[in-house]
Design a protein around this motif. Structure first.
Motif, PDB file in Angstrom:
ATOM      1  N   LYS A   1       0.826  -1.204   0.000  1.00  0.00           N
ATOM      2  CA  LYS A   1       0.000   0.000   0.000  1.00  0.00           C
ATOM      3  C   LYS A   1       0.862   1.255   0.000  1.00  0.00           C
ATOM      4  O   LYS A   1       1.918   1.296   0.621  1.00  0.00           O
ATOM      5  N   LYS A   2       0.380   2.249  -0.722  1.00  0.00           N
ATOM      6  CA  LYS A   2       1.035   3.548  -0.789  1.00  0.00           C
ATOM      7  C   LYS A   2      -0.031   4.611  -0.613  1.00  0.00           C
ATOM      8  O   LYS A   2      -1.218   4.329  -0.682  1.00  0.00           O
ATOM      9  N   ILE A   3       0.393   5.831  -0.409  1.00  0.00           N
ATOM     10  CA  ILE A   3      -0.546   6.939  -0.305  1.00  0.00           C
ATOM     11  C   ILE A   3      -0.773   7.516  -1.693  1.00  0.00           C
ATOM     12  O   ILE A   3       0.173   7.820  -2.418  1.00  0.00           O
ATOM     13  N   TYR A   4      -2.049   7.639  -2.059  1.00  0.00           N
ATOM     14  CA  TYR A   4      -2.427   8.228  -3.345  1.00  0.00           C
ATOM     15  C   TYR A   4      -3.280   9.463  -3.089  1.00  0.00           C
ATOM     16  O   TYR A   4      -4.088   9.495  -2.162  1.00  0.00           O
ATOM     17  N   ILE A   5      -3.096  10.478  -3.918  1.00  0.00           N
ATOM     18  CA  ILE A   5      -3.908  11.692  -3.860  1.00  0.00           C
ATOM     19  C   ILE A   5      -4.957  11.570  -4.954  1.00  0.00           C
ATOM     20  O   ILE A   5      -4.630  11.330  -6.119  1.00  0.00           O
ATOM     21  N   VAL A   6      -6.228  11.708  -4.565  1.00  0.00           N
ATOM     22  CA  VAL A   6      -7.352  11.511  -5.481  1.00  0.00           C
ATOM     23  C   VAL A   6      -8.111  12.828  -5.617  1.00  0.00           C
ATOM     24  O   VAL A   6      -8.590  13.376  -4.631  1.00  0.00           O
ATOM     25  N   TYR A   7      -8.176  13.361  -6.833  1.00  0.00           N
ATOM     26  CA  TYR A   7      -8.946  14.576  -7.109  1.00  0.00           C
ATOM     27  C   TYR A   7     -10.308  14.157  -7.636  1.00  0.00           C
ATOM     28  O   TYR A   7     -10.406  13.308  -8.518  1.00  0.00           O
TER      29      TYR A   7
ATOM     30  N   LEU B   1     -14.709   6.075  -2.641  1.00  0.00           N
ATOM     31  CA  LEU B   1     -13.708   5.082  -2.280  1.00  0.00           C
ATOM     32  C   LEU B   1     -14.347   3.739  -1.926  1.00  0.00           C
ATOM     33  O   LEU B   1     -13.796   2.680  -2.235  1.00  0.00           O
ATOM     34  N   ALA B   2     -15.523   3.759  -1.322  1.00  0.00           N
ATOM     35  CA  ALA B   2     -16.220   2.516  -0.966  1.00  0.00           C
ATOM     36  C   ALA B   2     -16.576   1.703  -2.207  1.00  0.00           C
ATOM     37  O   ALA B   2     -16.635   0.474  -2.151  1.00  0.00           O
ATOM     38  N   SER B   3     -16.796   2.379  -3.331  1.00  0.00           N
ATOM     39  CA  SER B   3     -17.119   1.651  -4.557  1.00  0.00           C
ATOM     40  C   SER B   3     -15.965   0.762  -5.013  1.00  0.00           C
ATOM     41  O   SER B   3     -16.177  -0.210  -5.735  1.00  0.00           O
ATOM     42  N   VAL B   4     -14.756   1.082  -4.577  1.00  0.00           N
ATOM     43  CA  VAL B   4     -13.586   0.272  -4.919  1.00  0.00           C
ATOM     44  C   VAL B   4     -13.199  -0.667  -3.777  1.00  0.00           C
ATOM     45  O   VAL B   4     -12.855  -1.822  -4.006  1.00  0.00           O
ATOM     46  N   LEU B   5     -13.302  -0.191  -2.540  1.00  0.00           N
ATOM     47  CA  LEU B   5     -12.861  -0.989  -1.392  1.00  0.00           C
ATOM     48  C   LEU B   5     -13.924  -1.934  -0.854  1.00  0.00           C
ATOM     49  O   LEU B   5     -13.623  -2.809  -0.058  1.00  0.00           O
ATOM     50  N   GLY B   6     -15.193  -1.725  -1.226  1.00  0.00           N
ATOM     51  CA  GLY B   6     -16.230  -2.660  -0.842  1.00  0.00           C
ATOM     52  C   GLY B   6     -17.105  -2.246   0.316  1.00  0.00           C
ATOM     53  O   GLY B   6     -18.195  -2.767   0.479  1.00  0.00           O
TER      54      GLY B   6
ATOM     55  N   SER C   1      -5.713   2.063  -9.462  1.00  0.00           N
ATOM     56  CA  SER C   1      -6.052   1.948 -10.877  1.00  0.00           C
ATOM     57  C   SER C   1      -7.568   1.839 -11.072  1.00  0.00           C
ATOM     58  O   SER C   1      -8.138   2.504 -11.954  1.00  0.00           O
ATOM     59  N   ARG C   2      -8.226   1.010 -10.254  1.00  0.00           N
ATOM     60  CA  ARG C   2      -9.686   0.872 -10.347  1.00  0.00           C
ATOM     61  C   ARG C   2     -10.377   2.182  -9.981  1.00  0.00           C
ATOM     62  O   ARG C   2     -11.384   2.549 -10.591  1.00  0.00           O
ATOM     63  N   LEU C   3      -9.846   2.881  -8.995  1.00  0.00           N
ATOM     64  CA  LEU C   3     -10.437   4.148  -8.571  1.00  0.00           C
ATOM     65  C   LEU C   3     -10.350   5.200  -9.671  1.00  0.00           C
ATOM     66  O   LEU C   3     -11.272   5.988  -9.864  1.00  0.00           O
ATOM     67  N   SER C   4      -9.266   5.183 -10.428  1.00  0.00           N
ATOM     68  CA  SER C   4      -9.103   6.185 -11.493  1.00  0.00           C
ATOM     69  C   SER C   4     -10.152   6.035 -12.590  1.00  0.00           C
ATOM     70  O   SER C   4     -10.419   6.978 -13.330  1.00  0.00           O
ATOM     71  N   GLY C   5     -10.786   4.863 -12.691  1.00  0.00           N
ATOM     72  CA  GLY C   5     -11.833   4.645 -13.693  1.00  0.00           C
ATOM     73  C   GLY C   5     -13.222   5.079 -13.249  1.00  0.00           C
ATOM     74  O   GLY C   5     -14.168   5.004 -14.035  1.00  0.00           O
ATOM     75  N   GLN C   6     -13.380   5.544 -12.026  1.00  0.00           N
ATOM     76  CA  GLN C   6     -14.684   5.978 -11.518  1.00  0.00           C
ATOM     77  C   GLN C   6     -15.097   7.303 -12.153  1.00  0.00           C
ATOM     78  O   GLN C   6     -14.256   8.168 -12.413  1.00  0.00           O
ATOM     79  N   ASP C   7     -16.393   7.487 -12.389  1.00  0.00           N
ATOM     80  CA  ASP C   7     -16.907   8.697 -13.032  1.00  0.00           C
ATOM     81  C   ASP C   7     -16.615   9.970 -12.245  1.00  0.00           C
ATOM     82  O   ASP C   7     -16.344  11.011 -12.835  1.00  0.00           O
ATOM     83  N   ASP C   8     -16.694   9.908 -10.914  1.00  0.00           N
ATOM     84  CA  ASP C   8     -16.504  11.103 -10.093  1.00  0.00           C
ATOM     85  C   ASP C   8     -15.042  11.432  -9.809  1.00  0.00           C
ATOM     86  O   ASP C   8     -14.739  12.405  -9.130  1.00  0.00           O
TER      87      ASP C   8
END
Length: 125
Positions: free
Chosen positions: A36-42, A52-57, A87-94
């Protein structure tokens, strides 16, 4: 009895506490996933936990993963994620962007020098 041959109770207690803290710190380090690493999500909105729950469950897992939220200059958050989750999070619409957090350090060779001194250095080369 000769002085210095036995530990005082304060010294003994100190050594016991230090050894316990060392074991606790080592245990925590072993529990953390190494990948695991720290990622910045805009993001487009401030529904960080749901995004984030849409990816982590689950929302609980999302809440635990979020390290920091950004609210004033940009919408987003930083979270502890695996590269695959990022990578999965980057594909989310928001989600606008997902970037691995990086630490930048100043070059110690230029500490304390003025702009004039920096200009002189570049002119000498």
């Amino acid at each position: 009895m000769a002085r210095g041959k036995h530990l005082s109770s304060t010294t003994f207690l100190f050594l016991v506490l230090i050894s316990h803290f060392s074991v606790i710190i080592a245990s925590i380090d072993e529990l953390a996933p190494k990948d695991k690493k720290i990622y910045i999500v805009y993001t487009k909105n401030s529904d960080y936990v749901k995004i984030l729950a849409s990816v982590l469950g689950s929302e609980e897992a999302a809440t635990e993963a979020i390290v920091y939220t950004y609210r004033y200059a940009v919408e987003g958050f930083s979270a502890s994620l695996t590269p695959e989750q990022a990578s999965r999070l980057s594909g989310q619409d928001d989600v606008l962007s997902v970037q691995e957090s990086k630490l930048y350090r100043l070059d110690k060779g230029f500490e304390g020098q003025t702009n004039n001194q920096l200009g002189e250095l570049s002119n000498d080369q």
